[in-house]
Scaffold this motif. Sequence first.
Motif, mmCIF file in Angstrom:
data_model
loop_
_atom_site.group_PDB
_atom_site.id
_atom_site.type_symbol
_atom_site.label_atom_id
_atom_site.label_comp_id
_atom_site.label_asym_id
_atom_site.label_seq_id
_atom_site.Cartn_x
_atom_site.Cartn_y
_atom_site.Cartn_z
ATOM 1 N N HIS A 1 42.778 45.762 41.769
ATOM 2 C CA HIS A 1 41.794 46.346 42.686
ATOM 3 C C HIS A 1 40.464 45.602 42.693
ATOM 4 O O HIS A 1 39.883 45.371 43.759
ATOM 5 N N PHE A 2 39.970 45.229 41.510
ATOM 6 C CA PHE A 2 38.625 44.660 41.416
ATOM 7 C C PHE A 2 38.623 43.129 41.315
ATOM 8 O O PHE A 2 37.561 42.527 41.276
ATOM 9 N N GLY A 3 39.807 42.537 41.268
ATOM 10 C CA GLY A 3 39.894 41.086 41.233
ATOM 11 C C GLY A 3 40.025 40.525 39.828
ATOM 12 O O GLY A 3 39.735 41.213 38.835
ATOM 13 N N SER A 4 40.434 39.275 39.753
ATOM 14 C CA SER A 4 40.688 38.630 38.463
ATOM 15 C C SER A 4 39.420 38.497 37.624
ATOM 16 O O SER A 4 39.490 38.377 36.397
ATOM 17 N N LYS A 5 38.257 38.526 38.258
ATOM 18 C CA LYS A 5 37.002 38.399 37.516
ATOM 19 C C LYS A 5 36.683 39.635 36.669
ATOM 20 O O LYS A 5 35.745 39.616 35.870
ATOM 21 N N ALA A 6 37.462 40.704 36.862
ATOM 22 C CA ALA A 6 37.245 41.920 36.072
ATOM 23 C C ALA A 6 37.504 41.663 34.587
ATOM 24 O O ALA A 6 37.013 42.404 33.729
ATOM 25 N N TYR A 7 38.273 40.603 34.296
ATOM 26 C CA TYR A 7 38.557 40.246 32.905
ATOM 27 C C TYR A 7 38.195 38.781 32.673
ATOM 28 O O TYR A 7 38.351 37.949 33.556
ATOM 29 N N THR A 8 37.726 38.502 31.477
ATOM 30 C CA THR A 8 37.358 37.137 31.126
ATOM 31 C C THR A 8 38.620 36.316 30.860
ATOM 32 O O THR A 8 39.728 36.856 30.845
ATOM 33 N N GLU A 9 38.445 35.043 30.615
ATOM 34 C CA GLU A 9 39.588 34.155 30.366
ATOM 35 C C GLU A 9 40.393 34.573 29.131
ATOM 36 O O GLU A 9 41.599 34.346 29.071
ATOM 37 N N ASN A 10 39.714 35.193 28.161
ATOM 38 C CA ASN A 10 40.440 35.632 26.960
ATOM 39 C C ASN A 10 40.979 37.058 27.088
ATOM 40 O O ASN A 10 41.425 37.657 26.108
ATOM 41 N N GLY A 11 40.928 37.601 28.313
ATOM 42 C CA GLY A 11 41.561 38.892 28.580
ATOM 43 C C GLY A 11 40.720 40.109 28.280
ATOM 44 O O GLY A 11 41.216 41.243 28.318
ATOM 45 N N LYS A 12 39.439 39.922 27.992
ATOM 46 C CA LYS A 12 38.557 41.058 27.710
ATOM 47 C C LYS A 12 37.871 41.526 28.987
ATOM 48 O O LYS A 12 37.520 40.725 29.854
ATOM 49 N N LEU A 13 37.673 42.835 29.073
ATOM 50 C CA LEU A 13 37.017 43.414 30.240
ATOM 51 C C LEU A 13 35.611 42.837 30.395
ATOM 52 O O LEU A 13 34.835 42.819 29.440
ATOM 53 N N ASP A 14 35.286 42.390 31.599
ATOM 54 C CA ASP A 14 33.939 41.913 31.896
ATOM 55 C C ASP A 14 33.152 43.104 32.418
ATOM 56 O O ASP A 14 33.117 43.378 33.617
ATOM 57 N N ARG A 15 32.513 43.817 31.515
ATOM 58 C CA ARG A 15 31.835 45.064 31.867
ATOM 59 C C ARG A 15 30.644 44.823 32.791
ATOM 60 O O ARG A 15 30.344 45.652 33.648
ATOM 61 N N THR A 16 29.977 43.685 32.622
ATOM 62 C CA THR A 16 28.835 43.366 33.486
ATOM 63 C C THR A 16 29.300 43.201 34.926
ATOM 64 O O THR A 16 28.689 43.740 35.863
ATOM 65 N N TYR A 17 30.389 42.476 35.110
ATOM 66 C CA TYR A 17 30.935 42.265 36.449
ATOM 67 C C TYR A 17 31.386 43.582 37.065
ATOM 68 O O TYR A 17 31.044 43.895 38.216
ATOM 69 N N LEU A 18 32.137 44.367 36.297
ATOM 70 C CA LEU A 18 32.648 45.626 36.823
ATOM 71 C C LEU A 18 31.509 46.598 37.144
ATOM 72 O O LEU A 18 31.521 47.269 38.181
ATOM 73 N N SER A 19 30.513 46.634 36.276
ATOM 74 C CA SER A 19 29.354 47.516 36.505
ATOM 75 C C SER A 19 28.615 47.139 37.779
ATOM 76 O O SER A 19 28.119 48.013 38.503
ATOM 77 N N SER A 20 28.546 45.835 38.055
ATOM 78 C CA SER A 20 27.837 45.384 39.257
ATOM 79 C C SER A 20 28.528 45.884 40.528
ATOM 80 O O SER A 20 27.887 46.040 41.566
ATOM 81 N N ILE A 21 29.821 46.169 40.428
ATOM 82 C CA ILE A 21 30.578 46.659 41.587
ATOM 83 C C ILE A 21 30.461 48.174 41.731
ATOM 84 O O ILE A 21 30.246 48.696 42.821
ATOM 85 N N VAL A 22 30.585 48.886 40.612
ATOM 86 C CA VAL A 22 30.707 50.349 40.693
ATOM 87 C C VAL A 22 29.385 51.089 40.519
ATOM 88 O O VAL A 22 29.296 52.266 40.896
ATOM 89 N N PHE A 23 28.355 50.436 39.969
ATOM 90 C CA PHE A 23 27.148 51.166 39.591
ATOM 91 C C PHE A 23 26.487 51.860 40.771
ATOM 92 O O PHE A 23 26.072 53.012 40.676
ATOM 93 N N ASN A 24 26.383 51.176 41.896
ATOM 94 C CA ASN A 24 25.722 51.782 43.063
ATOM 95 C C ASN A 24 26.694 52.025 44.214
ATOM 96 O O ASN A 24 26.281 52.140 45.367
ATOM 97 N N ASN A 25 27.978 52.111 43.888
ATOM 98 C CA ASN A 25 28.991 52.340 44.915
ATOM 99 C C ASN A 25 29.895 53.467 44.449
ATOM 100 O O ASN A 25 30.818 53.263 43.655
ATOM 101 N N SER A 26 29.632 54.672 44.945
ATOM 102 C CA SER A 26 30.368 55.843 44.475
ATOM 103 C C SER A 26 31.855 55.762 44.799
ATOM 104 O O SER A 26 32.688 56.269 44.049
ATOM 105 N N ASP A 27 32.207 55.106 45.916
ATOM 106 C CA ASP A 27 33.623 54.973 46.269
ATOM 107 C C ASP A 27 34.358 54.097 45.259
ATOM 108 O O ASP A 27 35.470 54.425 44.822
ATOM 109 N N GLN A 28 33.743 52.975 44.897
ATOM 110 C CA GLN A 28 34.361 52.078 43.922
ATOM 111 C C GLN A 28 34.416 52.721 42.534
ATOM 112 O O GLN A 28 35.406 52.570 41.801
ATOM 113 N N LEU A 29 33.368 53.469 42.191
ATOM 114 C CA LEU A 29 33.367 54.180 40.909
ATOM 115 C C LEU A 29 34.480 55.210 40.875
ATOM 116 O O LEU A 29 35.176 55.370 39.863
ATOM 117 N N SER A 30 34.677 55.907 41.994
ATOM 118 C CA SER A 30 35.744 56.903 42.081
ATOM 119 C C SER A 30 37.112 56.254 41.891
ATOM 120 O O SER A 30 37.981 56.802 41.199
#
Length: 197
Positions: A52-81
């Motif tokens: 749903h959020f794209g390959s950038k949601a995880y780093t190359e070593n497979g860890k969640l990129d919380r900064t990237y994901l937060s930038s999408i959902v923080f001010n977008n209630s639909d994406q957060l939902s």
Amino acid sequence: MLKIGVTGGIGSGKSSVCNEFASLGIPVYDSDARAKFLMNQDTALKEAISHHFGSKAYTENGKLDRTYLSSIVFNNSDQLSILNQLVHPVVMRDSKEWFAQQMHDKQPYAIKESALLFEIGIADQFDYVIVVAVGLDVRIQRVMNRDKVNKEQVLRRINKQMPQEKKVQLADHVIQNETWEVMRSSVKELDALFRTI
């Protein structure tokens, strides 16, 4: 075995209350911590988030990129939902298995800490729900100190949540968390109660 839900708004001190129960030997399931763990470890959930959020949601070593994901959902209630719809069922399944283990271990009761207990409609899954409450000024100061943010940022977060007053109305028990001494006394009283039910 009793299932106890603990909830409250940001800055109320839910974790402090749960830590106090844990110090009395009571097992506590931290929904936020487990969600973060599962978003990094559950293969199916990782695939769904990446889809749903794209390959950038995880780093190359497979860890969640919380900064990237937060930038999408923080001010977008639909994406957060959408994110919540992906994560919450996995956390629910995980916590159900956890509660089963606590029952097997013959615990007197067990606690699930969840900030969104009322919001996602799971309050009826618990025998009792505790709401941790504290004055607005205290909440603001705690979050400012903890997250290094300003008052306006804290208020924006608070205003996105269910009002504390409404949570208190829905609670079976309320722990006022203005001071450590008052909170600790309330936890001890509830611990004694739950052990006798």
